[in-house]
Design a protein around this motif. Structure first.
Motif, short mmCIF file in Angstrom:
data_model
loop_
_atom_site.label_atom_id
_atom_site.label_comp_id
_atom_site.label_asym_id
_atom_site.label_seq_id
_atom_site.Cartn_x
_atom_site.Cartn_y
_atom_site.Cartn_z
N ILE A 91 0.83 -1.20 0.00
CA ILE A 91 0.00 0.00 0.00
C ILE A 91 0.87 1.26 0.00
O ILE A 91 0.57 2.25 -0.68
CB ILE A 91 -0.93 0.01 1.23
CG1 ILE A 91 -2.02 -1.05 1.08
CG2 ILE A 91 -1.56 1.38 1.44
CD1 ILE A 91 -3.02 -0.76 0.00
N THR A 95 1.31 1.81 -3.99
CA THR A 95 0.20 2.72 -4.27
C THR A 95 0.50 4.17 -3.91
O THR A 95 0.34 5.07 -4.74
CB THR A 95 -1.07 2.26 -3.53
OG1 THR A 95 -0.83 2.27 -2.12
CG2 THR A 95 -1.47 0.85 -3.93
N ALA A 99 1.26 7.26 -6.60
CA ALA A 99 0.43 8.46 -6.58
C ALA A 99 1.29 9.71 -6.48
O ALA A 99 1.05 10.72 -7.18
CB ALA A 99 -0.55 8.40 -5.41
N THR A 250 -2.38 -5.78 -6.36
CA THR A 250 -2.51 -4.48 -5.68
C THR A 250 -3.09 -3.42 -6.61
O THR A 250 -3.17 -2.25 -6.22
CB THR A 250 -1.14 -3.99 -5.16
OG1 THR A 250 -0.22 -3.94 -6.26
CG2 THR A 250 -0.60 -4.92 -4.09
N GLU A 252 -6.08 -2.82 -7.49
CA GLU A 252 -7.27 -2.19 -6.91
C GLU A 252 -6.88 -0.99 -6.06
O GLU A 252 -7.43 0.10 -6.20
CB GLU A 252 -8.03 -3.22 -6.07
CG GLU A 252 -9.11 -2.62 -5.19
CD GLU A 252 -9.59 -3.59 -4.13
OE1 GLU A 252 -10.33 -3.16 -3.24
OE2 GLU A 252 -9.22 -4.80 -4.19
N ASP A 253 -5.92 -1.19 -5.14
CA ASP A 253 -5.50 -0.10 -4.27
C ASP A 253 -4.76 0.99 -5.03
O ASP A 253 -4.85 2.17 -4.67
CB ASP A 253 -4.61 -0.65 -3.15
CG ASP A 253 -5.39 -1.48 -2.15
OD1 ASP A 253 -6.37 -0.96 -1.59
OD2 ASP A 253 -5.04 -2.65 -1.94
N VAL A 254 -4.02 0.60 -6.08
CA VAL A 254 -3.35 1.60 -6.91
C VAL A 254 -4.37 2.54 -7.54
O VAL A 254 -4.24 3.77 -7.50
CB VAL A 254 -2.50 0.92 -8.01
CG1 VAL A 254 -2.00 1.95 -9.01
CG2 VAL A 254 -1.31 0.19 -7.39
N THR A 257 -6.09 4.92 -5.14
CA THR A 257 -5.23 5.99 -4.63
C THR A 257 -4.89 7.00 -5.72
O THR A 257 -4.98 8.21 -5.51
CB THR A 257 -3.93 5.41 -4.05
OG1 THR A 257 -4.25 4.47 -3.02
CG2 THR A 257 -3.06 6.51 -3.46
N ILE A 258 -4.52 6.52 -6.90
CA ILE A 258 -4.08 7.42 -7.96
C ILE A 258 -5.24 8.21 -8.56
O ILE A 258 -5.13 9.42 -8.78
CB ILE A 258 -3.35 6.62 -9.05
CG1 ILE A 258 -2.02 6.09 -8.51
CG2 ILE A 258 -3.10 7.49 -10.28
CD1 ILE A 258 -1.26 5.24 -9.50
N GLY A 269 -7.90 8.96 -1.71
CA GLY A 269 -6.69 8.15 -1.85
C GLY A 269 -5.93 7.99 -0.55
O GLY A 269 -5.49 6.90 -0.20
N ASN A 272 -7.74 5.71 1.75
CA ASN A 272 -7.51 4.31 1.37
C ASN A 272 -6.18 3.82 1.92
O ASN A 272 -6.11 2.71 2.47
CB ASN A 272 -7.53 4.19 -0.16
CG ASN A 272 -7.15 2.80 -0.63
OD1 ASN A 272 -7.71 1.80 -0.19
ND2 ASN A 272 -6.16 2.72 -1.51
N VAL A 273 -5.13 4.61 1.80
CA VAL A 273 -3.80 4.21 2.27
C VAL A 273 -3.79 4.02 3.79
O VAL A 273 -3.38 2.97 4.31
CB VAL A 273 -2.73 5.23 1.84
CG1 VAL A 273 -1.40 4.93 2.53
CG2 VAL A 273 -2.55 5.22 0.33
#
Length: 354
Positions: A91, A95, A99, A250, A252-254, A257-258, A269, A272-273
């Motif tokens: 994360i 991610t 970002a 990962t 999904e999390d990328v 966040t981005i 974002g 989420n992190v």
């Protein structure tokens, strides 16, 4: 459901799996875009914190919890712990780093939030020092997760400013409570249907739930397709194969966040992190011990957990400065790569998130 999807994708062969990867990527992108739009509208209509909504909707890693339960039930508690630690590292090192590299952005987080984020991995330290974790330890970590998330959400509801003051969306909120339409709220087709109804905020919130379901389903497609493709090309035992698998798992999390950062609502974002890391090192690890005892390996104490602690503390320091810069992203990403290299060369493996 994951088993059914994996079986279906595997039956399609490598070519079919590649098509599934493409479909999963498209579905994930669309659902993430919709989730950002829905959450932003819900926060403004209900006059509640977008950051709090982001923590609730994106911070809970439901798929990781299910995976931890499955691994624990199958006497693979060590793998479940590795997944939890791997998620926390990915994360930040993937991610958040990407970002910052793609689009540096302002950050407006209260000091107590940053402190909770930085100290969260340290909660694991006394448990790891015990050597063998039991059901009681699991309850304690799950309790820590509930208290931490409850504190963040309660604090957000008490704040005068429901969104980051120095973000594009925050600057569009006028002193008298009026709101102009910022870029993050560019018109979507659903506005014509929902806009004229009573209590539209709750409708937007319900639509956000459906978008989140779509994200989870798309992630399942990506995971199943990536495993079949990696196996089909014989990459599962190589560094490249592991790297490809981790990036896909990962993704999904990328995106979560981005995309918010790109659209001027970085509070989603960052939520989420912070939410994902807090959940990974408390609730997700705690769930593992609810089904079986867990014996901590020496590498967790000497390498994996210390890395999580250091990288999280560094990310917290960057967030506390008020702006995440491009060099911050390169440093966090570089540390993640170094971690991988040391883990593979010295310890023979890396916890895979997903």
């Amino acid at each position: 459901m994951e088993g059914v999807i994996h079986g279906f994708v595997e039956a399609q062969g490598v070519t079919g799996a590649i098509l599934v990867l493409v479909a999963g990527g498209v579905l994930l992108t669309v659902c993430v875009e919709k989730l950002i739009s829905y959450l932003t509208r819900a926060a403004l209509e209900l006059k509640i914190s977008l950051f709090a909504l982001a923590i609730v909707f994106t911070g809970f890693e439901f798929d990781d919890t299910v995976l931890a339960l499955v691994l624990s039930a199958g006497d693979l508690e060590g793998a479940a712990l590795g997944t939890a630690l791997g998620t926390g590292l990915a994360i930040i090192g993937v991610t958040l780093a990407l970002a910052a590299i793609i689009k540096p952005f302002p950050v407006d987080i209260p000091p107590d939030y940053v402190a909770l984020f930085a100290l969260a991995p340290l909660l694991l330290l006394p448990f790891v020092l015990v050597g063998t974790l039991t059901f009681v330890h699991g309850l304690a970590l799950v309790g820590a997760f509930v208290l931490t998330f409850g504190y963040l959400i309660a604090r957000e509801y008490q704040r005068d400013t429901p969104v980051f003051r120095n973000t594009e969306l925050g600057e569009e909120i006028q002193a008298d409570g009026g709101i102009t339409v910022p870029e993050a709220l560019s018109e979507i087709s659903e506005d014509q249907i929902v806009g004229g109804r009573s209590d539209p905020g709750w409708i937007w919130l319900s639509l956000a739930v459906f978008a989140l379901i779509g994200i989870v389903f798309a992630s399942m497609l990506l995971e199943a397709g990536s495993e079949v493709v990696v196996d089909g090309f014989g990459l599962e035992e190589t560094v490249f194969g592991a790297t490809v698998l981790t990036v896909l798992l990962t993704f999904e999390d990328v995106m979560l966040t981005i995309e918010p950062v790109r659209r001027g609502v970085p509070e989603i974002g960052v939520g989420n992190v912070i939410g994902s890391v807090l959940f990974s090192v408390t609730g997700n690890v705690g769930v593992i011990m609810l089904l079986s005892d867990l014996e901590i390996s020496r590498s967790v104490l000497t390498f994996h957990l210390p890395t999580v602690i250091v990288v999280t503390a560094l990310a917290a320091y960057f967030l506390s400065e008020g702006e995440l810069k491009r060099w911050h992203g390169f440093l966090l990403g570089g540390l993640y790569v170094v971690y991988w290299l040391i883990a593979i060369v010295v310890f023979g493996g890396v916890p895979i998130s997903g």
